[in-house]
Design a protein around this motif. Structure first.
Motif, PDB file in Angstrom:
ATOM      1  N   GLU A   1      -2.454   7.953  -2.895  1.00 26.87           N
ATOM      2  CA  GLU A   1      -1.386   8.671  -2.211  1.00 26.87           C
ATOM      3  C   GLU A   1      -0.119   8.727  -3.062  1.00 26.87           C
ATOM      4  O   GLU A   1       0.664   9.668  -2.954  1.00 26.87           O
ATOM      5  N   GLY A   2       0.057   7.719  -3.908  1.00 26.29           N
ATOM      6  CA  GLY A   2       1.240   7.703  -4.776  1.00 26.29           C
ATOM      7  C   GLY A   2       1.234   8.785  -5.839  1.00 26.29           C
ATOM      8  O   GLY A   2       2.270   9.058  -6.441  1.00 26.29           O
ATOM      9  N   LEU A   3       0.080   9.405  -6.069  1.00 22.34           N
ATOM     10  CA  LEU A   3      -0.002  10.489  -7.044  1.00 22.34           C
ATOM     11  C   LEU A   3       0.520  11.812  -6.488  1.00 22.34           C
ATOM     12  O   LEU A   3       0.800  12.743  -7.247  1.00 22.34           O
ATOM     13  N   CYS A   4       0.637  11.905  -5.168  1.00 24.69           N
ATOM     14  CA  CYS A   4       1.026  13.169  -4.530  1.00 24.69           C
ATOM     15  C   CYS A   4       2.512  13.465  -4.754  1.00 24.69           C
ATOM     16  O   CYS A   4       3.342  12.549  -4.743  1.00 24.69           O
ATOM     17  N   PRO A   5       2.863  14.736  -4.940  1.00 27.18           N
ATOM     18  CA  PRO A   5       4.271  15.129  -5.153  1.00 27.18           C
ATOM     19  C   PRO A   5       5.028  15.217  -3.832  1.00 27.18           C
ATOM     20  O   PRO A   5       5.445  16.300  -3.399  1.00 27.18           O
ATOM     21  N   VAL A   6       5.225  14.098  -3.176  1.00 26.60           N
ATOM     22  CA  VAL A   6       5.803  14.067  -1.830  1.00 26.60           C
ATOM     23  C   VAL A   6       7.249  14.571  -1.857  1.00 26.60           C
ATOM     24  O   VAL A   6       8.063  14.117  -2.662  1.00 26.60           O
TER      25      VAL A   6
END
Length: 398
Positions: free
Chosen positions: A82-87
């Motif tokens: 989830e930390g790879l997502c461009p939130v």
């Protein structure tokens, strides 16, 4: 002394053959070294190197948590993914950078980067964008099909010159996503970061980057100006309805001329947009890609919010969205694929068509990209989609 005598006793023809073979060996090694980037599998290594790096990070993480409990392992791996997502990122502000240079095997007889090498380098750049912008989609088993790519060459890239390919999302419709690639070069020292953001306001004005100490003058652009994933080309099963058969040849010619002018106008508009660091623009390329799960096409408007892309906060004084300050819809996106409420198979099922079963008043992904994002999408789409339609009409000519 004995070696010299035996050498002198060799027949002249045999001596010549020995020297030629010896020289040929060194010439072959030099040619092999010069064309190293064009050897078998060199392209595959260059393209899939970001995937291999991501896989290596994943396996190293699994090695570090080898002796932790099963529940804790699952949580750590989920948090890493989830930390790879461009939130919280505006989809029009994400720019990925791919570095290249004009080597001997990439140059033409004029000493410039050959036309075919632009497309070869773009393959690696597109995959880098996919991994940066759509990691959750990749983890779910999705892949992306390339429909077409159109190039407009503005300036040549000289021999041995380093260059960058800066990719950004231009627009999307119910099926296609339009990716804009800008080939630039500069003598200035580059930042080590592979990704930076361009600030673009609601009217489509480019305001510079986070790292700029002085921002360039604003240039208005309007609609008239303007770790498992595969890239498939040419696209399979992506055909759109052909131009009606009663269209005359004159109409085809008119459409082809119109398409040519639209591509030139788009490239001219892009060339007038100043690069954040004053780099020189050499080429503009437009790629049409779509998201696939098996043979099922997934709308970009569903995938983008699931990756964390979002419109800006409603008030200017509010803190910008980020991984530490996620947008309101982020919890709903995570609930699809993160335990205990979701999983990757459940997320894949949602993408394959489960989103259609959600009542219209509960489709949170539609609210995530409305307002200024939707306005800019429509303005950009008016320009980019006209090029696609024109090319589809032009293929029937002749």
């Amino acid at each position: 002394m004995l070696g010299r005598q035996s050498h002198d006793k060799l027949p002249r023809s045999q001596l010549t053959t020995t020297l030629v073979l010896s020289a040929s060996k060194y010439i072959f090694l030099v040619l092999l070294l010069i064309n190293l980037r064009s050897l078998p599998f060199a392209w595959h290594i260059r393209v899939f190197l970001p995937v291999l790096r991501l896989r290596l990070q994943y396996y190293l993480l699994r090695l570090r948590i080898l002796f932790k409990s099963k529940e804790l392992k699952a949580k750590i791996l989920a948090d890493w993914g989830e930390g790879l997502c461009p939130v919280g990122t505006n989809p029009f502000e994400l720019v990925t950078i791919h570095h290249g240079w004009t080597s001997v095997d990439d140059a033409d007889y004029n000493g410039h980067l050959s036309n075919s090498s632009y497309a070869k380098a773009l393959d690696a750049a597109r995959l880098k964008l996919v991994l940066k912008a759509f990691p959750a989609f990749a983890r779910s088993g999705g892949w992306m099909a390339l429909g077409s790519t159109h190039f407009h060459f503005i300036r040549e890239i000289p021999f041995l010159r380093s260059y960058e390919i800066r990719l950004s999302i231009g627009a999307w419709d119910h099926k296609w996503m339009f990716v804009i690639a800008r080939y630039v070069s500069s003598t200035k020292k580059k930042h080590s970061n592979a990704t930076h953001k361009l600030h673009v306001d609601g009217s489509g004005q480019q305001l510079g980057t986070n790292n700029d100490s002085t921002r360039p003058s604003k240039t208005l652009t309007t609609s008239s100006d303007f770790p498992r994933i595969l890239l498939s080309t040419p696209a399979e099963d992506l055909a759109t309805p052909a131009t009606p058969g009663n269209t005359t040849e004159a109409d085809y010619n008119l459409q082809a001329e119109k398409t040519k002018k639209e591509i030139e106008a788009l490239a001219a508009a892009q060339s007038n947009i100043p690069e954040p660091d004053g780099a020189v623009l050499h080429c503009v390329a437009i790629s049409y890609i779509c998201f696939k799960h098996g043979r099922i096409t997934v709308p970009p408007s569903v995938i983008l919010p699931c990756e964390g892309f979002s419109k800006p906060p409603s008030t200017a004084s509010a803190a910008p969205f980020s991984s530490t300050n996620p947008p309101p819809h982020w919890k709903k996106a995570q609930a699809l694929r993160v335990a205990p409420s979701g999983s990757i198979p459940a997320f894949a099922k949602f993408l394959k068509g489960g989103w259609r079963d959600v009542p219209e008043d509960e489709r949170w992904w539609e609210d995530a990209l409305d307002g200024p994002i939707e306005e800019q999408r429509k303005a950009n789409l008016e320009v980019l989609d006209s090029v696609r339609r024109g090319m589809e009409g032009a293929r029937s000519i002749g």
